[in-house]
Design an enzyme around this catalytic site. Structure first.
Site, PDB file in Angstrom:
ATOM      1  N   LYS A  67      -9.563  -2.374   1.289  1.00 50.44           N
ATOM      2  CA  LYS A  67      -9.279  -1.209   2.131  1.00 50.44           C
ATOM      3  C   LYS A  67     -10.021   0.044   1.629  1.00 50.44           C
ATOM      4  O   LYS A  67     -10.514   0.843   2.429  1.00 50.44           O
ATOM      5  CB  LYS A  67      -7.771  -0.936   2.163  1.00 50.44           C
ATOM      6  CG  LYS A  67      -6.936  -2.109   2.652  1.00 50.44           C
ATOM      7  CD  LYS A  67      -7.269  -2.517   4.064  1.00 50.44           C
ATOM      8  CE  LYS A  67      -6.243  -3.513   4.592  1.00 50.44           C
ATOM      9  NZ  LYS A  67      -6.605  -3.988   5.944  1.00 50.44           N
TER      10      LYS A  67
ATOM     11  N   ARG B  85       0.860  -1.190   0.000  1.00 53.40           N
ATOM     12  CA  ARG B  85       0.000   0.000   0.000  1.00 53.40           C
ATOM     13  C   ARG B  85       0.891   1.234   0.000  1.00 53.40           C
ATOM     14  O   ARG B  85       1.980   1.232   0.556  1.00 53.40           O
ATOM     15  CB  ARG B  85      -0.895   0.025   1.245  1.00 53.40           C
ATOM     16  CG  ARG B  85      -2.070  -0.928   1.158  1.00 53.40           C
ATOM     17  CD  ARG B  85      -3.021  -0.738   2.334  1.00 53.40           C
ATOM     18  NE  ARG B  85      -2.452  -1.173   3.590  1.00 53.40           N
ATOM     19  CZ  ARG B  85      -2.035  -0.368   4.561  1.00 53.40           C
ATOM     20  NH1 ARG B  85      -2.142   0.950   4.435  1.00 53.40           N
ATOM     21  NH2 ARG B  85      -1.527  -0.861   5.665  1.00 53.40           N
TER      22      ARG B  85
ATOM     23  N   SER C   8       4.825 -10.409   0.821  1.00 52.02           N
ATOM     24  CA  SER C   8       4.181 -11.347  -0.105  1.00 52.02           C
ATOM     25  C   SER C   8       2.904 -11.882   0.548  1.00 52.02           C
ATOM     26  O   SER C   8       2.813 -11.990   1.765  1.00 52.02           O
ATOM     27  CB  SER C   8       5.138 -12.479  -0.475  1.00 52.02           C
ATOM     28  OG  SER C   8       5.636 -13.125   0.675  1.00 52.02           O
ATOM     29  N   ARG C   9       1.924 -12.220  -0.281  1.00 55.30           N
ATOM     30  CA  ARG C   9       0.583 -12.513   0.248  1.00 55.30           C
ATOM     31  C   ARG C   9      -0.025 -13.744  -0.410  1.00 55.30           C
ATOM     32  O   ARG C   9       0.393 -14.158  -1.476  1.00 55.30           O
ATOM     33  CB  ARG C   9      -0.335 -11.315  -0.039  1.00 55.30           C
ATOM     34  CG  ARG C   9       0.101 -10.008   0.626  1.00 55.30           C
ATOM     35  CD  ARG C   9      -0.726  -9.704   1.830  1.00 55.30           C
ATOM     36  NE  ARG C   9      -0.180  -8.599   2.612  1.00 55.30           N
ATOM     37  CZ  ARG C   9      -0.791  -8.109   3.686  1.00 55.30           C
ATOM     38  NH1 ARG C   9      -1.939  -8.583   4.102  1.00 55.30           N
ATOM     39  NH2 ARG C   9      -0.238  -7.126   4.379  1.00 55.30           N
TER      40      ARG C   9
ATOM     41  N   GLY D 191      -3.906  -3.944  -1.801  1.00 57.11           N
ATOM     42  CA  GLY D 191      -4.568  -2.862  -1.069  1.00 57.11           C
ATOM     43  C   GLY D 191      -4.851  -1.638  -1.929  1.00 57.11           C
ATOM     44  O   GLY D 191      -5.738  -0.838  -1.613  1.00 57.11           O
TER      45      GLY D 191
ATOM     46  N   SER E 148      -1.674  -3.248  11.241  1.00 55.49           N
ATOM     47  CA  SER E 148      -1.147  -4.210  10.273  1.00 55.49           C
ATOM     48  C   SER E 148       0.080  -4.913  10.851  1.00 55.49           C
ATOM     49  O   SER E 148       0.908  -4.287  11.506  1.00 55.49           O
ATOM     50  CB  SER E 148      -0.763  -3.497   8.974  1.00 55.49           C
ATOM     51  OG  SER E 148      -1.920  -3.001   8.369  1.00 55.49           O
TER      52      SER E 148
ATOM     53  N   CYS F 115       0.251  -7.017  13.275  1.00 54.14           N
ATOM     54  CA  CYS F 115       0.261  -7.174  14.740  1.00 54.14           C
ATOM     55  C   CYS F 115      -0.608  -8.346  15.197  1.00 54.14           C
ATOM     56  O   CYS F 115      -0.989  -8.424  16.364  1.00 54.14           O
ATOM     57  CB  CYS F 115      -0.159  -5.880  15.418  1.00 54.14           C
ATOM     58  SG  CYS F 115       1.069  -4.566  15.239  1.00 54.14           S
TER      59      CYS F 115
ATOM     60  N   LYS G 237      -3.712 -10.014  13.675  1.00 56.88           N
ATOM     61  CA  LYS G 237      -5.155 -10.269  13.489  1.00 56.88           C
ATOM     62  C   LYS G 237      -5.414 -11.637  12.879  1.00 56.88           C
ATOM     63  O   LYS G 237      -6.210 -12.420  13.396  1.00 56.88           O
ATOM     64  CB  LYS G 237      -5.798  -9.180  12.605  1.00 56.88           C
ATOM     65  CG  LYS G 237      -5.959  -7.840  13.296  1.00 56.88           C
ATOM     66  CD  LYS G 237      -6.676  -6.829  12.416  1.00 56.88           C
ATOM     67  CE  LYS G 237      -5.965  -6.545  11.123  1.00 56.88           C
ATOM     68  NZ  LYS G 237      -4.604  -6.013  11.279  1.00 56.88           N
ATOM     69  N   THR G 238      -4.730 -11.928  11.747  1.00 56.21           N
ATOM     70  CA  THR G 238      -4.980 -13.211  11.085  1.00 56.21           C
ATOM     71  C   THR G 238      -4.641 -14.357  12.033  1.00 56.21           C
ATOM     72  O   THR G 238      -5.363 -15.352  12.110  1.00 56.21           O
ATOM     73  CB  THR G 238      -4.173 -13.295   9.770  1.00 56.21           C
ATOM     74  OG1 THR G 238      -4.613 -12.230   8.912  1.00 56.21           O
ATOM     75  CG2 THR G 238      -4.391 -14.618   9.071  1.00 56.21           C
TER      76      THR G 238
ATOM     77  N   ARG H 175       1.911  -3.383  19.344  1.00 61.40           N
ATOM     78  CA  ARG H 175       3.221  -3.824  19.821  1.00 61.40           C
ATOM     79  C   ARG H 175       3.747  -2.815  20.822  1.00 61.40           C
ATOM     80  O   ARG H 175       4.172  -1.725  20.450  1.00 61.40           O
ATOM     81  CB  ARG H 175       4.198  -3.940  18.648  1.00 61.40           C
ATOM     82  CG  ARG H 175       3.922  -5.095  17.743  1.00 61.40           C
ATOM     83  CD  ARG H 175       4.885  -5.129  16.577  1.00 61.40           C
ATOM     84  NE  ARG H 175       4.453  -6.170  15.644  1.00 61.40           N
ATOM     85  CZ  ARG H 175       4.930  -7.413  15.643  1.00 61.40           C
ATOM     86  NH1 ARG H 175       5.901  -7.750  16.461  1.00 61.40           N
ATOM     87  NH2 ARG H 175       4.467  -8.304  14.799  1.00 61.40           N
TER      88      ARG H 175
HETATM   89  P1  GTP Z   1      -2.604  -7.323   8.226  1.00 61.23           P
HETATM   90  O1  GTP Z   1      -3.177  -8.519   7.517  1.00 61.23           O
HETATM   91  O2  GTP Z   1      -1.487  -6.660   7.440  1.00 61.23           O
HETATM   92  O3  GTP Z   1      -3.629  -6.305   8.632  1.00 61.23           O
HETATM   93  O4  GTP Z   1      -1.826  -7.876   9.562  1.00 61.23           O
HETATM   94  P2  GTP Z   1      -2.329  -8.891  10.730  1.00 61.23           P
HETATM   95  O5  GTP Z   1      -2.768  -8.079  11.901  1.00 61.23           O
HETATM   96  O6  GTP Z   1      -3.278  -9.898  10.196  1.00 61.23           O
HETATM   97  O7  GTP Z   1      -0.974  -9.626  11.179  1.00 61.23           O
HETATM   98  P3  GTP Z   1      -0.594 -11.203  11.196  1.00 61.23           P
HETATM   99  O8  GTP Z   1      -1.608 -12.042  11.914  1.00 61.23           O
HETATM  100  O9  GTP Z   1      -0.255 -11.592   9.782  1.00 61.23           O
HETATM  101  O10 GTP Z   1       0.717 -11.239  12.146  1.00 61.23           O
HETATM  102  C1  GTP Z   1       1.849 -10.495  11.914  1.00 61.23           C
HETATM  103  C2  GTP Z   1       3.030 -10.883  12.777  1.00 61.23           C
HETATM  104  O11 GTP Z   1       2.701 -10.928  14.170  1.00 61.23           O
HETATM  105  C3  GTP Z   1       3.627 -12.244  12.434  1.00 61.23           C
HETATM  106  O12 GTP Z   1       5.020 -12.091  12.362  1.00 61.23           O
HETATM  107  C4  GTP Z   1       3.255 -13.118  13.611  1.00 61.23           C
HETATM  108  O13 GTP Z   1       4.188 -14.138  13.814  1.00 61.23           O
HETATM  109  C5  GTP Z   1       3.228 -12.129  14.761  1.00 61.23           C
HETATM  110  N1  GTP Z   1       2.316 -12.552  15.862  1.00 61.23           N
HETATM  111  C6  GTP Z   1       1.001 -12.839  15.761  1.00 61.23           C
HETATM  112  N2  GTP Z   1       0.491 -13.204  16.971  1.00 61.23           N
HETATM  113  C7  GTP Z   1       1.501 -13.126  17.858  1.00 61.23           C
HETATM  114  C8  GTP Z   1       1.612 -13.369  19.282  1.00 61.23           C
HETATM  115  O14 GTP Z   1       0.646 -13.706  19.966  1.00 61.23           O
HETATM  116  N3  GTP Z   1       2.837 -13.188  19.848  1.00 61.23           N
HETATM  117  C9  GTP Z   1       3.922 -12.797  19.108  1.00 61.23           C
HETATM  118  N4  GTP Z   1       5.083 -12.641  19.752  1.00 61.23           N
HETATM  119  N5  GTP Z   1       3.865 -12.560  17.777  1.00 61.23           N
HETATM  120  C10 GTP Z   1       2.680 -12.725  17.152  1.00 61.23           C
HETATM  121 MN    MN Z   2      -4.054 -10.267   8.228  1.00 62.22          MN
HETATM  122 MN    MN Z   3      -5.215  -5.209   7.408  1.00 67.18          MN
END
Ligand code: GTP
Ligand code: MN
Ligand code: MN
Length: 587
Positions: free
Chosen positions: A207, A70, A365-366, A200, A249, A251, A253-254, A397
């Protein structure tokens, strides 16, 4: 299709006159249409076939190397007045933005096919769902939109019935970063995106529509469009609570949406159901509770780091019928990224892999995949009325200060907690304070209007008769002196979600502090985690001096939005600051 809505036909004619395509194709969303597009893209090289034995129906797309994410600095919200877009957005006057974009679109589809994509965000029969039409010259966008939205004939029928839809015009253009803009006209329900093929920026349902335009629509119509996952937690008695969580992003969610319970919880019968992993639309139901839908039909997830250790559900979701963008490949043509076993031979740009060139897969990459392929996919994701939300969670974070979890006192306090949300960009191992970027409600890049008005809209849900969810803040990313994460995270986050549900059900008393309610010792099951005493103390500690400084910083941040910041939030910041002060003087 026979009776096209006059307004839709007129707009398509206007766009065709401007962009001058060789051909116009109205997408019906059928399987045969998808297969034809895939065949065509395999011929042009837009798609590369992956190993069909190990990954049936999987393909690779390599984007232009300068078009991989994005572009916030090229993204604009074009409201009539600059004030309405707010300091949280880049703004351009609508007339100037239209002139700029139309000059770019002039003749840009010559010799190409123009695709007309009717789509619905949300279950097709849902009163919470909203429709749009994207016009694009990219078959890759069509293929991805088919997975990410309810696309085709049914959406078009709804558009013809309702008469309103969001207009999205997209062209990949020359992929020249100097000629790339993503423009939003919320007052006209219009999006114009030029010069990028990246998700995005190009999949306008996501988005652009489901967050920036939808957040604006939601304000005037009394609902919320948020950057949140939706997850169902089913306890051994078979009762399910739905939780919505906003993290910035990358942090988690997925990961949280597809959480796998710790072994002991699984044996006891705990289950997790994935409703959505990125976007949540919510509105009050007749009973006063907030009901939520996931407007998307697929996941556009980050590939690197996705592994059997971190997110086995995601890994099995993408074992078939998935489009990968900018990943590496192995010798036997399987998709590969950092975090997976095996070795890459070709990097994301198609070069022989050489560590000197950096990671084999692009860090952004996605994968694009249908939500239904997820083993924990919740059938309630198709529920037209949505799922009732028991708790809203904010988080980011924060290597220091912020405890593992706390609960806001009430809705108003919860809105302050969401507004104050942030992620620290760097973390000194010795505990020096990192650089904090505020990202209120994880919506900094996505709120389609002034943040002050946005917070006011959030506050407006607190009305007589409302049965609002409790609001919590979590921090999975607290670090120790040695720079390591103190909390195991991932599946073990269920322990924290369980405490939230206990609070909702009135089963946990909690420990009331000036910043909110924290778990009392024993209310979160920690015994089998082998955390030492000091770690546990840190995770649940409220540092009064640190929080006093934090509240002052939050106050400055609120001030930066000027007059439009609701006074209630200033008052709330003052209330918490005073509670901290009083607690410090009374022994
Ligand atoms: P977008 O799809 O871009 O909106 O991001 P997202 O919020 O879906 O992030 P995603 O779930 O892809 O996680 C991103 C990073 O966070 C990865 O490197 C994960 O390994 C890390 N992560 C996720 N959950 C945890 C957790 O509970 N503890 C730690 N230490 N790292 C985590
Ligand atoms: Mn995600
Ligand atoms: Mn997102």
């Amino acid at each position: 299709m026979s009776s096209k809505l006059a307004a839709l036909q007129r707009w398509v004619d206007e766009v065709a006159a401007l962009t001058r395509p060789a051909k116009i194709h109205w997408c019906d969303g059928s399987e045969s249409e998808y297969q034809q597009l895939v065949q065509q893209m395999l011929q042009t090289g837009d798609l590369i076939e992956l190993n069909q034995q190990t990954h049936p129906g999987c393909y690779l797309h390599r984007s232009s190397p300068s078009d991989v994410a994005r572009v916030e600095h090229l993204t604009f919200v074009c409201t009539k007045t600059e004030e309405d877009a707010g300091p949280n957005n880049h703004w351009m006057a609508p007339a100037d933005a239209h002139a700029k974009m139309d000059a770019l679109f002039d003749g840009c589809m010559e010799g190409r096919t123009m695709y007309v994509i009717p789509y619905c965000m949300g279950p097709i029969d849902s009163p919470l769902a909203r429709c749009g039409v994207e016009i694009t010259d990219s078959p890759y966008v069509v293929a991805n939109m088919r997975t990410m939205t309810r696309m085709g004939a049914a959406a078009q029928a709804r558009i013809e019935r309702e008469g309103t839809f969001v207009k999205g015009l997209h062209s990949t253009g020359e992929l020249d970063p100097e000629r790339r803009f993503i423009m939003h006209f919320p007052e006209e329900l219009t999006i114009k995106s030029y010069g990028s093929g990246y998700g995005g920026n190009a999949l306008l349902g996501k988005k652009c529509h489901a967050l920036r335009i939808a957040s604006y629509q939601a304000k005037s119509e009394g609902w919320l469009a948020e950057h949140m996952l939706i997850v169902g937690i089913e306890n051994p008695q078979g009762e399910t609570h739905y939780i919505a969580a906003a993290f910035p992003s990358a942090c988690g969610k997925t990961n949280l949406a597809m959480l796998i319970p710790p072994e002991a919880y699984r044996q006891d019968g705990w289950k997790v159901w994935t409703v959505g992993d990125d976007i949540c639309w919510m509105r009050p139901g007749a009973d006063g509770r907030l009901y939520a839908i996931n407007p998307e039909a697929g996941y556009f997830g980050v590939a690197p780091g996705t592994s059997d250790a971190t997110n086995p559900n995601a890994l099995s979701t993408i074992a078939r019928d998935t489009i990968f963008t900018n990943v590496a490949v192995t010798a036997d043509n399987q998709p590969w990224w950092e975090g997976l076993p095996g070795t890459p031979v070709t990097d994301w740009q198609g070069r022989p892999y050489d560590p000197a060139n950096g990671p084999a897969a692009h860090p952004n990459s996605r994968f694009t995949v249908s939500a239904k392929q997820c083993p924990t996919w919740s059938p309630r994701a198709e529920d037209a009325q949505g799922v009732p939300i028991s708790a809203i969670v904010f988080g980011g974070r924060r290597p220091s200060l912020i405890p593992l979890v706390f609960e806001a006192k009430d809705w108003k306090h919860g809105v302050l907690v969401g507004a104050a949300m942030g992620s620290e960009t760097t973390a000194a191992a010795t505990g020096a304070v990192g650089v904090l970027r505020r990202d209120s409600m994880a919506m900094k890049p996505f709120a389609g209007y002034h943040y002050g008005d946005y917070f006011r809209h959030w506050l407006s849900f607190d009305q007589p008769g409302a049965k609002l969810p409790k609001i919590f803040h979590v921090n999975w990313f607290r670090k120790g002196e040695d720079g390591r994460f103190l909390w195991p995270g991932f599946g073990d986050n269920l322990r924290v979600l369980q405490w939230m549900i206990d609070r909702v059900e009135g089963r946990a008393a909690g420990n009331h502090t000036p910043i909110g309610t924290l778990p009392k010792a024993g209310e979160i099951e920690l015994d089998d985690l082998q955390l030492d005493r000091a770690t546990i103390d840190t995770l649940f500690h409220v540092d009064h001096a640190g929080w006093t400084a934090e509240l002052a910083a939050i106050g400055e941040y609120l001030d930066s939005f000027g007059e439009r910041m609701p006074t209630e939030l200033h008052d709330e910041q003052q209330r918490v600051a005073k509670a901290l002060h009083d607690a410090a003087v009374t022994p």
